[in-house]
Design a protein around this motif. Sequence first.
Motif, PDB file in Angstrom:
ATOM      1  N   GLN A  23       0.975  -1.402  -0.065  1.00  0.00           N
ATOM      2  CA  GLN A  23       0.206   0.092  -0.144  1.00  0.00           C
ATOM      3  C   GLN A  23       0.734   1.113   0.000  1.00  0.00           C
ATOM      4  N   LEU A  24       1.756   1.245   0.749  1.00  0.00           N
ATOM      5  CA  LEU A  24       2.764   2.474   0.617  1.00  0.00           C
ATOM      6  C   LEU A  24       3.345   2.609  -0.810  1.00  0.00           C
ATOM      7  N   ALA A  25       3.889   1.483  -1.150  1.00  0.00           N
ATOM      8  CA  ALA A  25       4.515   1.608  -2.592  1.00  0.00           C
ATOM      9  C   ALA A  25       3.452   2.329  -3.580  1.00  0.00           C
ATOM     10  N   ASP A  26       2.235   1.935  -3.440  1.00  0.00           N
ATOM     11  CA  ASP A  26       1.245   2.557  -4.359  1.00  0.00           C
ATOM     12  C   ASP A  26       1.347   4.123  -4.296  1.00  0.00           C
ATOM     13  N   ALA A  27       1.273   4.371  -2.984  1.00  0.00           N
ATOM     14  CA  ALA A  27       1.026   5.892  -2.733  1.00  0.00           C
ATOM     15  C   ALA A  27       2.442   6.566  -3.092  1.00  0.00           C
ATOM     16  N   PHE A  28       3.426   5.738  -2.912  1.00  0.00           N
ATOM     17  CA  PHE A  28       4.979   6.363  -3.072  1.00  0.00           C
ATOM     18  C   PHE A  28       5.196   6.447  -4.610  1.00  0.00           C
ATOM     19  N   VAL A  29       4.627   5.501  -5.554  1.00  0.00           N
ATOM     20  CA  VAL A  29       4.837   5.559  -7.055  1.00  0.00           C
ATOM     21  C   VAL A  29       3.960   6.791  -7.452  1.00  0.00           C
ATOM     22  N   CYS A  30       2.955   6.874  -6.797  1.00  0.00           N
ATOM     23  CA  CYS A  30       2.021   7.988  -7.420  1.00  0.00           C
ATOM     24  C   CYS A  30       2.508   9.397  -7.227  1.00  0.00           C
ATOM     25  N   PHE A  31       3.155   9.498  -5.820  1.00  0.00           N
ATOM     26  CA  PHE A  31       3.800  10.720  -5.373  1.00  0.00           C
ATOM     27  C   PHE A  31       5.065  11.213  -6.445  1.00  0.00           C
ATOM     28  N   ALA A  32       5.969  10.009  -6.586  1.00  0.00           N
ATOM     29  CA  ALA A  32       7.006  10.167  -7.353  1.00  0.00           C
ATOM     30  C   ALA A  32       6.620  10.850  -8.819  1.00  0.00           C
ATOM     31  N   GLY A  33       5.500  10.169  -9.396  1.00  0.00           N
ATOM     32  CA  GLY A  33       5.291  10.516 -10.604  1.00  0.00           C
ATOM     33  C   GLY A  33       5.925   9.555 -11.677  1.00  0.00           C
ATOM     34  N   VAL A  34       5.854   8.357 -11.236  1.00  0.00           N
ATOM     35  CA  VAL A  34       6.455   7.386 -12.352  1.00  0.00           C
ATOM     36  C   VAL A  34       5.420   6.947 -13.510  1.00  0.00           C
ATOM     37  N   MET A  35       5.974   7.111 -14.498  1.00  0.00           N
ATOM     38  CA  MET A  35       5.138   6.977 -15.786  1.00  0.00           C
ATOM     39  C   MET A  35       5.693   5.798 -16.657  1.00  0.00           C
ATOM     40  N   PRO A  36       4.731   5.271 -17.537  1.00  0.00           N
ATOM     41  CA  PRO A  36       5.034   4.108 -18.419  1.00  0.00           C
ATOM     42  C   PRO A  36       6.237   4.396 -19.248  1.00  0.00           C
ATOM     43  N   LYS A  37       6.919   3.412 -19.719  1.00  0.00           N
ATOM     44  CA  LYS A  37       7.948   3.425 -20.161  1.00  0.00           C
ATOM     45  C   LYS A  37       9.547   4.053 -19.630  1.00  0.00           C
ATOM     46  N   MET A  38       9.296   4.381 -18.445  1.00  0.00           N
ATOM     47  CA  MET A  38      10.452   4.815 -17.835  1.00  0.00           C
ATOM     48  C   MET A  38      11.481   3.627 -17.382  1.00  0.00           C
ATOM     49  N   ARG A  39      12.592   3.800 -17.515  1.00  0.00           N
ATOM     50  CA  ARG A  39      13.465   2.735 -17.034  1.00  0.00           C
ATOM     51  C   ARG A  39      13.616   2.998 -15.132  1.00  0.00           C
ATOM     52  N   THR A  40      13.369   2.265 -14.599  1.00  0.00           N
ATOM     53  CA  THR A  40      13.385   2.512 -13.125  1.00  0.00           C
ATOM     54  C   THR A  40      14.205   1.722 -12.202  1.00  0.00           C
ATOM     55  N   LEU A  41      14.666   2.155 -11.144  1.00  0.00           N
ATOM     56  CA  LEU A  41      15.531   1.579 -10.097  1.00  0.00           C
ATOM     57  C   LEU A  41      14.907   1.454  -8.769  1.00  0.00           C
ATOM     58  N   ASP A  42      14.939   0.488  -8.009  1.00  0.00           N
ATOM     59  CA  ASP A  42      14.414   0.474  -6.657  1.00  0.00           C
ATOM     60  C   ASP A  42      15.519   0.153  -6.002  1.00  0.00           C
ATOM     61  N   VAL A  43      16.036   0.777  -5.215  1.00  0.00           N
ATOM     62  CA  VAL A  43      17.296   0.947  -4.242  1.00  0.00           C
ATOM     63  C   VAL A  43      16.664   0.322  -2.924  1.00  0.00           C
ATOM     64  N   GLY A  44      17.145  -0.731  -2.362  1.00  0.00           N
ATOM     65  CA  GLY A  44      16.968  -1.422  -0.992  1.00  0.00           C
ATOM     66  C   GLY A  44      15.427  -2.187  -1.362  1.00  0.00           C
ATOM     67  N   CYS A  45      15.466  -2.829  -2.462  1.00  0.00           N
ATOM     68  CA  CYS A  45      14.083  -3.335  -2.715  1.00  0.00           C
ATOM     69  C   CYS A  45      13.537  -4.541  -1.833  1.00  0.00           C
ATOM     70  N   GLY A  46      14.275  -4.856  -0.769  1.00  0.00           N
ATOM     71  CA  GLY A  46      13.680  -6.019   0.143  1.00  0.00           C
ATOM     72  C   GLY A  46      13.124  -7.170  -0.797  1.00  0.00           C
TER      73      GLY A  46
END
Length: 266
Positions: A23-46
């Motif tokens: 649930q936190l990830a959903d809110a976080f990604v929305c706040f960050a503004g990640v969009m389709p086709k972006m190359r993304t990095l998750d640091v400390g992914c667990g």
Amino acid sequence: MTDAGPAPTAEAYDRHAGRYAAQLADAFVCFAGVMPKMRTLDVGCGPGALALRLAAIVGAERVAAVDPSTPYVEACRQRLAGADVRVATAEDLPFDDASFQAVLAQLVIQVLTEPRRAVTELTRVAAPGAILATCVWDSRGGMPLLEAFFESARSVDPGGAWRAGRDQENPWCTREGLRELWTSGGLQAVETSELRATASYEDADDAWWSFAAGVGTTGAYCRSLRADHRAALRQEFFRRLGSPTQPFELTSRAWAVRGRARGAQP
């Protein structure tokens, strides 16, 4: 959670911070503004809660993730086939300069030994104009579960309770601290926000489980106590939660910050 210490198994993590992570990830990604086709990095992914959310937006083939825990990396790989998941630290990322359009770190900055060096690394691998964002739990009253544990520890073991609650003194667990970290790291258009996530528990024993199992710093502290002190801590913890015997929910608050790497947007 703002709870460092030896990494638990993926299954133990899922019953601890993992209850809030998706649930936190959903809110976080929305706040960050990640969009389709972006190359993304998750640091400390667990075990992969944020990486899974990123993959749902950009596709697994555009997701890279790192964590210093080999069991977590293996779990993330199993849960997210097609992603580039590696064992690495935030302070030493195994990627070329300007590789990503979005670099995110969920519940990581507060446990790093060199957070400013990590920000330098996150910025190095970010393309010009890329999004960089992180979030941390508000350990100063924003997490009912840990607040109940910290207050119980101070009641039962005043002399040693600082070991359980020391994250409350962490400067990166504040909105102002995150803003300063991002601004001093040279990021532009820095903004902060409040995020919330809710977790469900079967009863008080379910909420107590991660502490009794020795998960994180709080769990290690709990397990270090004599049996009678640990029993007293459990009793006080139950009391502060209201001793629920039925399913209940707890909602926690996180602080988040985002900014952009210098240069034209990718």
